[in-house]
Design a protein around this motif. Structure first.
Motif, PDB file in Angstrom:
ATOM      1  N   ILE A   1      37.057  74.167  32.360  1.00 39.75           N
ATOM      2  CA  ILE A   1      36.433  74.655  31.133  1.00 39.75           C
ATOM      3  C   ILE A   1      34.975  75.036  31.347  1.00 39.75           C
ATOM      4  CG2 ILE A   1      37.975  73.490  29.527  1.00 39.75           C
ATOM      5  CD1 ILE A   1      35.956  71.190  29.425  1.00 39.75           C
TER       6      ILE A   1
ATOM      7  N   MET B   1      30.468  69.691  37.402  1.00 40.38           N
ATOM      8  CA  MET B   1      30.869  68.495  36.630  1.00 40.38           C
ATOM      9  C   MET B   1      31.630  68.844  35.352  1.00 40.38           C
ATOM     10  SD  MET B   1      27.944  69.539  35.328  1.00 40.38           S
ATOM     11  CE  MET B   1      26.758  68.972  36.556  1.00 40.38           C
ATOM     12  N   LYS B   2      31.936  70.109  35.150  1.00 41.11           N
ATOM     13  CA  LYS B   2      32.668  70.484  33.944  1.00 41.11           C
ATOM     14  C   LYS B   2      34.165  70.219  34.097  1.00 41.11           C
ATOM     15  CE  LYS B   2      29.552  72.220  31.062  1.00 41.11           C
ATOM     16  NZ  LYS B   2      29.266  73.644  30.848  1.00 41.11           N
ATOM     17  N   GLY B   3      34.798  69.790  33.032  1.00 48.41           N
ATOM     18  CA  GLY B   3      36.234  69.579  33.077  1.00 48.41           C
ATOM     19  C   GLY B   3      36.655  68.344  32.311  1.00 48.41           C
ATOM     20  N   ASN B   4      37.950  68.107  32.253  1.00 49.74           N
ATOM     21  CA  ASN B   4      38.421  66.855  31.655  1.00 49.74           C
ATOM     22  C   ASN B   4      38.604  65.831  32.785  1.00 49.74           C
ATOM     23  OD1 ASN B   4      40.816  67.565  32.880  1.00 49.74           O
ATOM     24  ND2 ASN B   4      41.901  68.026  30.999  1.00 49.74           N
ATOM     25  N   ASP B   5      39.058  64.646  32.447  1.00 50.11           N
ATOM     26  CA  ASP B   5      39.152  63.587  33.449  1.00 50.11           C
ATOM     27  C   ASP B   5      39.991  64.027  34.654  1.00 50.11           C
ATOM     28  OD1 ASP B   5      37.643  62.008  31.811  1.00 50.11           O
ATOM     29  OD2 ASP B   5      39.324  60.878  30.992  1.00 50.11           O
TER      30      ASP B   5
ATOM     31  N   GLU C   1      23.417  70.326  33.506  1.00 51.22           N
ATOM     32  CA  GLU C   1      23.223  68.883  33.340  1.00 51.22           C
ATOM     33  C   GLU C   1      24.405  68.193  32.671  1.00 51.22           C
ATOM     34  OE1 GLU C   1      19.010  67.631  32.341  1.00 51.22           O
ATOM     35  OE2 GLU C   1      18.916  69.754  31.840  1.00 51.22           O
ATOM     36  N   SER C   2      24.536  66.908  32.979  1.00 49.71           N
ATOM     37  CA  SER C   2      25.514  66.079  32.287  1.00 49.71           C
ATOM     38  C   SER C   2      24.991  65.829  30.880  1.00 49.71           C
ATOM     39  CB  SER C   2      25.684  64.756  33.037  1.00 49.71           C
ATOM     40  OG  SER C   2      26.073  63.744  32.133  1.00 49.71           O
TER      41      SER C   2
ATOM     42  N   PRO D   1      36.663  67.247  26.101  1.00 43.28           N
ATOM     43  CA  PRO D   1      37.583  67.656  27.164  1.00 43.28           C
ATOM     44  C   PRO D   1      38.851  66.797  27.201  1.00 43.28           C
ATOM     45  CG  PRO D   1      35.559  66.714  28.078  1.00 43.28           C
ATOM     46  CD  PRO D   1      35.385  66.750  26.608  1.00 43.28           C
ATOM     47  N   ASP D   2      38.760  65.562  26.742  1.00 45.30           N
ATOM     48  CA  ASP D   2      39.929  64.676  26.714  1.00 45.30           C
ATOM     49  C   ASP D   2      40.076  64.081  25.320  1.00 45.30           C
ATOM     50  OD1 ASP D   2      40.900  64.297  29.656  1.00 45.30           O
ATOM     51  OD2 ASP D   2      38.713  64.203  29.754  1.00 45.30           O
TER      52      ASP D   2
ATOM     53  N   GLU E   1      30.416  75.011  36.313  1.00 47.97           N
ATOM     54  CA  GLU E   1      29.585  73.989  36.931  1.00 47.97           C
ATOM     55  C   GLU E   1      30.468  72.857  37.484  1.00 47.97           C
ATOM     56  OE1 GLU E   1      29.268  75.090  33.822  1.00 47.97           O
ATOM     57  OE2 GLU E   1      27.461  76.321  33.908  1.00 47.97           O
TER      58      GLU E   1
ATOM     59  N   MET F   1      22.467  74.132  31.374  1.00 51.51           N
ATOM     60  CA  MET F   1      23.929  74.114  31.450  1.00 51.51           C
ATOM     61  C   MET F   1      24.443  73.258  32.615  1.00 51.51           C
ATOM     62  SD  MET F   1      24.723  75.791  28.838  1.00 51.51           S
ATOM     63  CE  MET F   1      26.432  76.361  28.855  1.00 51.51           C
TER      64      MET F   1
ATOM     65  N   HIS G   1      23.990  74.242  25.550  1.00 51.34           N
ATOM     66  CA  HIS G   1      24.979  73.328  26.118  1.00 51.34           C
ATOM     67  C   HIS G   1      25.771  72.658  24.982  1.00 51.34           C
ATOM     68  CE1 HIS G   1      26.668  70.161  28.503  1.00 51.34           C
ATOM     69  NE2 HIS G   1      25.860  70.329  29.531  1.00 51.34           N
TER      70      HIS G   1
ATOM     71  N   ASN H   1      52.579  68.333  26.256  1.00 49.20           N
ATOM     72  CA  ASN H   1      52.303  67.264  27.215  1.00 49.20           C
ATOM     73  C   ASN H   1      52.315  65.937  26.456  1.00 49.20           C
ATOM     74  OD1 ASN H   1      49.853  67.181  25.888  1.00 49.20           O
ATOM     75  ND2 ASN H   1      48.669  67.992  27.583  1.00 49.20           N
ATOM     76  N   ASP H   2      52.040  64.853  27.158  1.00 48.80           N
ATOM     77  CA  ASP H   2      52.136  63.528  26.529  1.00 48.80           C
ATOM     78  C   ASP H   2      51.270  63.436  25.267  1.00 48.80           C
ATOM     79  OD1 ASP H   2      53.853  62.784  28.519  1.00 48.80           O
ATOM     80  OD2 ASP H   2      52.348  61.731  29.708  1.00 48.80           O
TER      81      ASP H   2
ATOM     82  N   PRO I   1      53.847  69.621  32.359  1.00 51.74           N
ATOM     83  CA  PRO I   1      52.900  69.537  31.236  1.00 51.74           C
ATOM     84  C   PRO I   1      51.786  68.524  31.497  1.00 51.74           C
ATOM     85  CG  PRO I   1      55.077  68.694  30.602  1.00 51.74           C
ATOM     86  CD  PRO I   1      55.195  69.192  31.996  1.00 51.74           C
ATOM     87  N   ASP I   2      52.057  67.515  32.320  1.00 50.84           N
ATOM     88  CA  ASP I   2      51.040  66.505  32.649  1.00 50.84           C
ATOM     89  C   ASP I   2      50.945  66.355  34.156  1.00 50.84           C
ATOM     90  OD1 ASP I   2      50.240  65.082  29.984  1.00 50.84           O
ATOM     91  OD2 ASP I   2      52.411  65.303  29.882  1.00 50.84           O
TER      92      ASP I   2
END
Lengths: 228, 228
Positions: free
Chosen positions: A181, A186-190, B70-71, B147-148, A184, B68, B104, B189-190, A147-148
């Motif tokens: 998600i 830079m897309k995503g969670n940490d 860009e940060s 995302p988090d 691109e 889309m 975006h 998950n946690d 899960p993590d």
């Protein structure tokens, strides 16, 4: 191949599991031995109902069952005689080459890690799932063991998935993608953003982020050995 | 209602956005004012092509666009004249009551947080998405702003979603569920496991974990005000 089947694992176990085992034995001559692991009386009754007397079957008694409601790690530690634990032990002692279970995924993972350990350099096990595309299949990894996961875990899963794709499925230089998600970079969670960097720096054939809708697209890779 | 529309946001902007705006104005007499925010020349051309001269439209020029690739946070800080930033400012200064953007998501969220701030007690904004069930609709929150998220963030989202369900959709004592990787209490998950505890201890009408396949099931709650 010699298989240990967790006869007690799954929503309609042991009935449906034993029915599946009987069907599998008919269709798959490559099965040399099938251990049905679980309550010997219940298993015997189901086999009798099916009139199944395949000589490759061996009933292997286990008095306990891990249910879906239990904490995996705790249950595996306390229920020494659980069907999934006994099934994994059959692999550990060399009697079987693989375990099949439709039961508690976490328990199957926990029992495997505790008894078999992971490969050198691999911190966590992963569930690899074969899914069809328009043209062939691909490996989804991890499909539910953790899960993590840390970015380092994800890289190790990517390596295992690539090795499996190459040596079991027969793909040449299999591509690896990171499900995120957005497509691109830079897309995503940490976690996925860090995993992206590690994958890019690795020697894997990394094609970048993909989203869910990309999973089933037609792929150019030629599947040599596996038939769906 | 007075709306600021990000005319430059979305895969086929500004063309499709302006076409949608023209359609919306025809069907929705409750729109009193529609700001089309973005490149004035491009917007003017599209309106001319559509032969749209609705007096409720006001073109509000913005010279920049956030793409889309860009940060989000960086783009919002550097592109002061981006369409999404100007659209949010129209809400801040009271000209408009809401912003609509198909661009975006991260940029829309970042611009909103920077310029409008969050409600007291709410650390992060959330995207609330209305989805249909067999019988009515439900609110999926957060549907992509973060995302988090921490367990505390999730509780705040649950409160906002419940308030929205009650006061906008008209549900009485709306139930709240936590989307996780299993229905059992300890699955997750946690982050979701900790959120589960916080939700259980809260005064929300918490029904526990659900999985993706539960989302669209028939619900007993009676929807009073909203029509899909």
């Amino acid at each position: 191949m010699r298989i240990a089947l967790d006869a007690m694992g799954g929503d309609y176990a042991p009935k449906n599991i034993i029915e599946g085992a009987a069907l599998g034995l008919k269709e798959l001559p490559e099965i040399e031995k099938l251990y049905l692991v679980g309550d010997a009386t219940a298993i015997g009754t189901e086999l009798k109902n099916l009139n199944c007397q395949d000589p490759r079957i061996e009933i292997y008694h286990a008095s306990e069952v891990i249910t879906m409601k239990e904490s995996a790690a705790k249950a595996v530690r306390h229920k020494k005689d659980a069907s999934i634990c006994r099934a994994v032990e059959l692999v550990k002692n060399g009697s079987a080459e693989a375990v099949v279970s439709a039961g508690h995924t976490g328990a199957a993972v926990a029992a495997s890690v505790l008894k078999l350990r992971t490969l050198k350099g691999i911190e966590r096990p992963a569930v690899a799932c074969l899914l069809p595309t328009e043209s062939n299949v691909f490996v989804l990894i991890d499909a539910g063991a953790n899960p993590d996961s840390t970015p380092e875990n994800l890289i190790q899963f990517a390596i295992m998935g690539a090795v499996f794709s190459e040596h079991v499925l027969g793909y040449k230089n299999p591509s690896v993608a990171l499900m995120s998600i957005g497509e691109e970079d830079m897309k995503g969670n940490d976690v996925t953003k860090e995993a992206f960097k590690l994958l890019k720096a690795s020697s894997l054939n990394f094609r970048g982020n993909i989203e869910g809708h990309d999973l089933f697209e037609k792929r150019s890779g030629r599947l040599r050995r596996f038939h769906w």
